[in-house]
Motif scaffolding. Structure first.
Motif, PDB file in Angstrom:
ATOM      1  N   GLY A 199       0.667  -1.171   0.102  1.00 16.11           N
ATOM      2  CA  GLY A 199       0.129   0.144   0.072  1.00 16.11           C
ATOM      3  C   GLY A 199       0.903   1.274  -0.102  1.00 16.11           C
ATOM      4  N   SER A 200       0.361   2.286  -0.277  1.00 15.61           N
ATOM      5  CA  SER A 200       1.082   3.678  -0.175  1.00 15.61           C
ATOM      6  C   SER A 200       0.790   4.459   1.383  1.00 15.61           C
ATOM      7  CB  SER A 200       0.353   4.578  -1.317  1.00 15.61           C
ATOM      8  OG  SER A 200      -1.124   4.724  -1.153  1.00 15.61           O
ATOM      9  N   TYR A 201       1.443   5.102   1.558  1.00 11.45           N
ATOM     10  CA  TYR A 201       1.534   5.615   2.753  1.00 11.45           C
ATOM     11  C   TYR A 201       2.056   7.078   2.830  1.00 11.45           C
ATOM     12  CZ  TYR A 201       6.416   4.710   3.299  1.00 11.45           C
ATOM     13  OH  TYR A 201       7.809   4.547   3.164  1.00 11.45           O
ATOM     14  N   ILE A 202       1.817   7.765   4.103  1.00  9.58           N
ATOM     15  CA  ILE A 202       2.383   9.255   4.202  1.00  9.58           C
ATOM     16  C   ILE A 202       3.251   9.070   5.599  1.00  9.58           C
ATOM     17  CG2 ILE A 202       1.636  11.250   5.384  1.00  9.58           C
ATOM     18  CD1 ILE A 202      -0.750  11.429   3.185  1.00  9.58           C
ATOM     19  N   GLU A 203       4.304   9.915   5.297  1.00 11.30           N
ATOM     20  CA  GLU A 203       5.247   9.938   6.731  1.00 11.30           C
ATOM     21  C   GLU A 203       5.222  11.399   7.432  1.00 11.30           C
ATOM     22  OE1 GLU A 203       9.726   9.568   8.227  1.00 11.30           O
ATOM     23  OE2 GLU A 203       9.214   8.792   6.420  1.00 11.30           O
ATOM     24  N   LEU A 204       4.989  11.383   8.505  1.00  6.23           N
ATOM     25  CA  LEU A 204       5.099  12.678   9.511  1.00  6.23           C
ATOM     26  C   LEU A 204       6.552  12.662  10.088  1.00  6.23           C
ATOM     27  CD1 LEU A 204       1.398  13.320  10.743  1.00  6.23           C
ATOM     28  CD2 LEU A 204       2.477  14.369   8.691  1.00  6.23           C
ATOM     29  N   LYS A 205       7.241  13.822   9.914  1.00  4.80           N
ATOM     30  CA  LYS A 205       8.613  13.948  10.324  1.00  4.80           C
ATOM     31  C   LYS A 205       8.737  15.101  11.328  1.00  4.80           C
ATOM     32  CE  LYS A 205      10.675  12.521   6.021  1.00  4.80           C
ATOM     33  NZ  LYS A 205      11.815  12.737   4.864  1.00  4.80           N
ATOM     34  N   GLY A 206       9.768  14.968  12.343  1.00 11.44           N
ATOM     35  CA  GLY A 206      10.121  15.810  13.330  1.00 11.44           C
ATOM     36  C   GLY A 206      11.061  17.163  12.662  1.00 11.44           C
ATOM     37  N   PRO A 207      11.283  17.864  13.343  1.00 12.46           N
ATOM     38  CA  PRO A 207      12.196  18.986  12.876  1.00 12.46           C
ATOM     39  C   PRO A 207      13.408  18.581  12.588  1.00 12.46           C
ATOM     40  CG  PRO A 207      11.951  19.521  15.471  1.00 12.46           C
ATOM     41  CD  PRO A 207      10.920  18.215  14.746  1.00 12.46           C
ATOM     42  N   HIS A 214      -3.568  12.618  -1.747  1.00 16.08           N
ATOM     43  CA  HIS A 214      -3.181  11.134  -1.635  1.00 16.08           C
ATOM     44  C   HIS A 214      -4.514  10.642  -0.684  1.00 16.08           C
ATOM     45  CE1 HIS A 214       0.770  11.841  -3.347  1.00 16.08           C
ATOM     46  NE2 HIS A 214       0.814  12.943  -2.473  1.00 16.08           N
ATOM     47  N   PRO A 215      -5.786  10.603  -1.427  1.00 16.74           N
ATOM     48  CA  PRO A 215      -6.805   9.855  -0.549  1.00 16.74           C
ATOM     49  C   PRO A 215      -6.874   8.795  -0.475  1.00 16.74           C
ATOM     50  CG  PRO A 215      -7.573  10.629  -2.935  1.00 16.74           C
ATOM     51  CD  PRO A 215      -6.150  11.087  -2.664  1.00 16.74           C
ATOM     52  N   ASP A 216      -5.980   7.927  -1.334  1.00 13.67           N
ATOM     53  CA  ASP A 216      -6.059   6.471  -1.520  1.00 13.67           C
ATOM     54  C   ASP A 216      -4.982   5.806  -0.629  1.00 13.67           C
ATOM     55  OD1 ASP A 216      -8.237   6.623  -3.194  1.00 13.67           O
ATOM     56  OD2 ASP A 216      -6.918   6.650  -4.882  1.00 13.67           O
ATOM     57  N   ILE A 217      -4.421   6.326   0.366  1.00  9.09           N
ATOM     58  CA  ILE A 217      -3.044   5.703   1.381  1.00  9.09           C
ATOM     59  C   ILE A 217      -3.909   4.827   2.026  1.00  9.09           C
ATOM     60  CG2 ILE A 217      -1.670   7.901   1.146  1.00  9.09           C
ATOM     61  CD1 ILE A 217      -2.718   8.508   4.073  1.00  9.09           C
ATOM     62  N   ARG A 218      -2.991   3.860   2.684  1.00  8.63           N
ATOM     63  CA  ARG A 218      -3.424   2.784   3.545  1.00  8.63           C
ATOM     64  C   ARG A 218      -2.722   3.191   4.757  1.00  8.63           C
ATOM     65  NH1 ARG A 218      -2.515  -2.820   2.556  1.00  8.63           N
ATOM     66  NH2 ARG A 218      -4.076  -2.833   4.164  1.00  8.63           N
ATOM     67  N   GLY A 219      -1.717   4.147   5.066  1.00 14.26           N
ATOM     68  CA  GLY A 219      -1.235   4.036   6.501  1.00 14.26           C
ATOM     69  C   GLY A 219      -0.514   5.586   6.391  1.00 14.26           C
ATOM     70  N   VAL A 220      -0.199   5.866   7.739  1.00 12.75           N
ATOM     71  CA  VAL A 220       0.577   7.025   8.219  1.00 12.75           C
ATOM     72  C   VAL A 220       1.363   6.467   9.216  1.00 12.75           C
ATOM     73  CG1 VAL A 220       0.533   9.255   9.201  1.00 12.75           C
ATOM     74  CG2 VAL A 220      -1.288   8.431   7.896  1.00 12.75           C
ATOM     75  N   ILE A 221       2.722   6.700   9.105  1.00 12.24           N
ATOM     76  CA  ILE A 221       3.720   6.534  10.169  1.00 12.24           C
ATOM     77  C   ILE A 221       4.382   7.709  10.522  1.00 12.24           C
ATOM     78  CG2 ILE A 221       5.640   6.068   8.447  1.00 12.24           C
ATOM     79  CD1 ILE A 221       6.413   3.714  10.492  1.00 12.24           C
ATOM     80  N   SER A 222       4.447   7.860  11.928  1.00 14.45           N
ATOM     81  CA  SER A 222       4.582   9.455  12.343  1.00 14.45           C
ATOM     82  C   SER A 222       6.027   9.134  13.261  1.00 14.45           C
ATOM     83  CB  SER A 222       3.439   9.890  13.349  1.00 14.45           C
ATOM     84  OG  SER A 222       3.966  10.788  13.911  1.00 14.45           O
ATOM     85  N   GLY A 223       6.707  10.369  12.997  1.00  8.98           N
ATOM     86  CA  GLY A 223       7.767  10.209  14.002  1.00  8.98           C
ATOM     87  C   GLY A 223       7.735  10.436  15.553  1.00  8.98           C
TER      88      GLY A 223
END
Length: 300
Positions: free
Chosen positions: A135-143, A192-201
């Motif tokens: 699946g496709s995903y989004i990553e949220l990163k720290g500073p 990107h409305p079709d993502i399956r996951g979010v991985i966050s820092g």
């Protein structure tokens, strides 16, 4: 603060400065970890200011002026905090770093930090497994100013690159902040409305992403993973909104920092074999979440 025999506790998420009286002098502590270090018996905390670069610098200068015997510091910035640490050291005050590193060895007597690479690998493996490796995903990163942000992101990439059917759709910096996490998530969802996951820092950004996903009615379809083991994140794991969080053993190294500082004041030695000490992280999932008994404490 009145001496009622009980340690003071800073409000959750509050940045604090504190003077810890250890019997023969004052050990100054800043950061959200200050209240956790209060678990050491017989210490008193006096709340102070915040964790901005300027606030930290002012607090360190105050500690120097007040003749602190040691400083325990959760640094605001890997590079920007070096000057404050150097001023304390030049004033003859030993500094003990916790939670986040500074980019210079040999100034602090010890740097006690989570093993962020190990924790990131642990989280990424769990996250990929729950997504069945696709699946496709989004990553949220720290500073970028915080070394932990890069270490965690690199740790994620090292693991997730081994899954050819997992595709990074987008990533953005949300500066460890819940509101920024929500806003960045809303923005990236439009493309990107079709993502399956979010991985966050970290947990705060993950919790912000959860708010955005709930607003769009997408949370049931998108897997979110966090990092820190904060009380709010653990509650989200319990409720099923967060798939997991990676617990930093903050309670352990914050308490260790006070003990090491106390030992150094007494003996002139830290008792450590090296300046940097890594503490392994622990995965919190629905399977073991009930073992979380107090902030950043998971009973085995």
């Amino acid at each position: 603060m009145p001496d009622d025999g009980q340690p003071g506790v800073a409000g959750e998420g509050a940045a604090t400065g504190a003077e810890l009286y250890v019997g023969h002098g004052t050990v100054w502590v800043n950061g959200d970890n200050g209240y956790i270090a209060m678990q050491v018996s017989g210490l008193e905390v006096l709340p102070g200011a915040g964790l901005t670069d300027s606030g930290e610098s002012n607090l360190v200068d105050t500690a120097i002026t007040n003749g602190a015997k040691a400083i325990i510091l959760d640094p605001a910035n890997a590079d920007g905090s070096i000057g404050a640490v150097r001023r304390a050291v030049e004033a003859g005050i030993p500094v003990f770093i916790i939670n986040a590193e500074i980019n210079q060895q040999g100034l602090a007597k010890a740097q006690l930090v989570s093993n962020n690479a190990q924790g990131a690998a642990l989280g990424a493996q769990e996250w990929a497994m729950q997504l069945d490796g696709e699946g496709s995903y989004i990553e949220l990163k720290g500073p970028p100013s915080d070394n932990n942000a890069a270490t965690r992101s690199n740790g994620y990439e090292t693991v997730l690159s081994q899954y050819p059917d997992l595709t990074l759709a987008a990533s953005d910096i949300a500066n460890w902040d819940r509101t920024e996490g929500r806003n960045k998530m809303q923005s990236m969802l439009r493309s990107h409305p079709d993502i399956r996951g979010v991985i966050s820092g970290n947990d705060e950004m993950a919790l912000g992403a959860i708010v955005a996903l709930k607003q769009e009615g997408l949370l049931d379809d998108i897997l979110v993973g966090g990092f820190d083991g904060s009380p709010d994140a653990v509650d989200a794991v319990r409720s099923g909104e967060l798939a997991y969080t990676v617990l930093q053993p903050v309670a352990v190294f914050a308490e260790d920092a006070v003990k090491i500082a106390d030992h150094y004041i007494n003996t002139g030695e830290t008792g450590l074999d090296s300046e940097k000490q890594l503490y392994d992280c622990i995965l919190i999932t629905p399977d073991n979440v009930d073992n979380y008994t107090s902030p950043f404490v998971l009973e085995e």
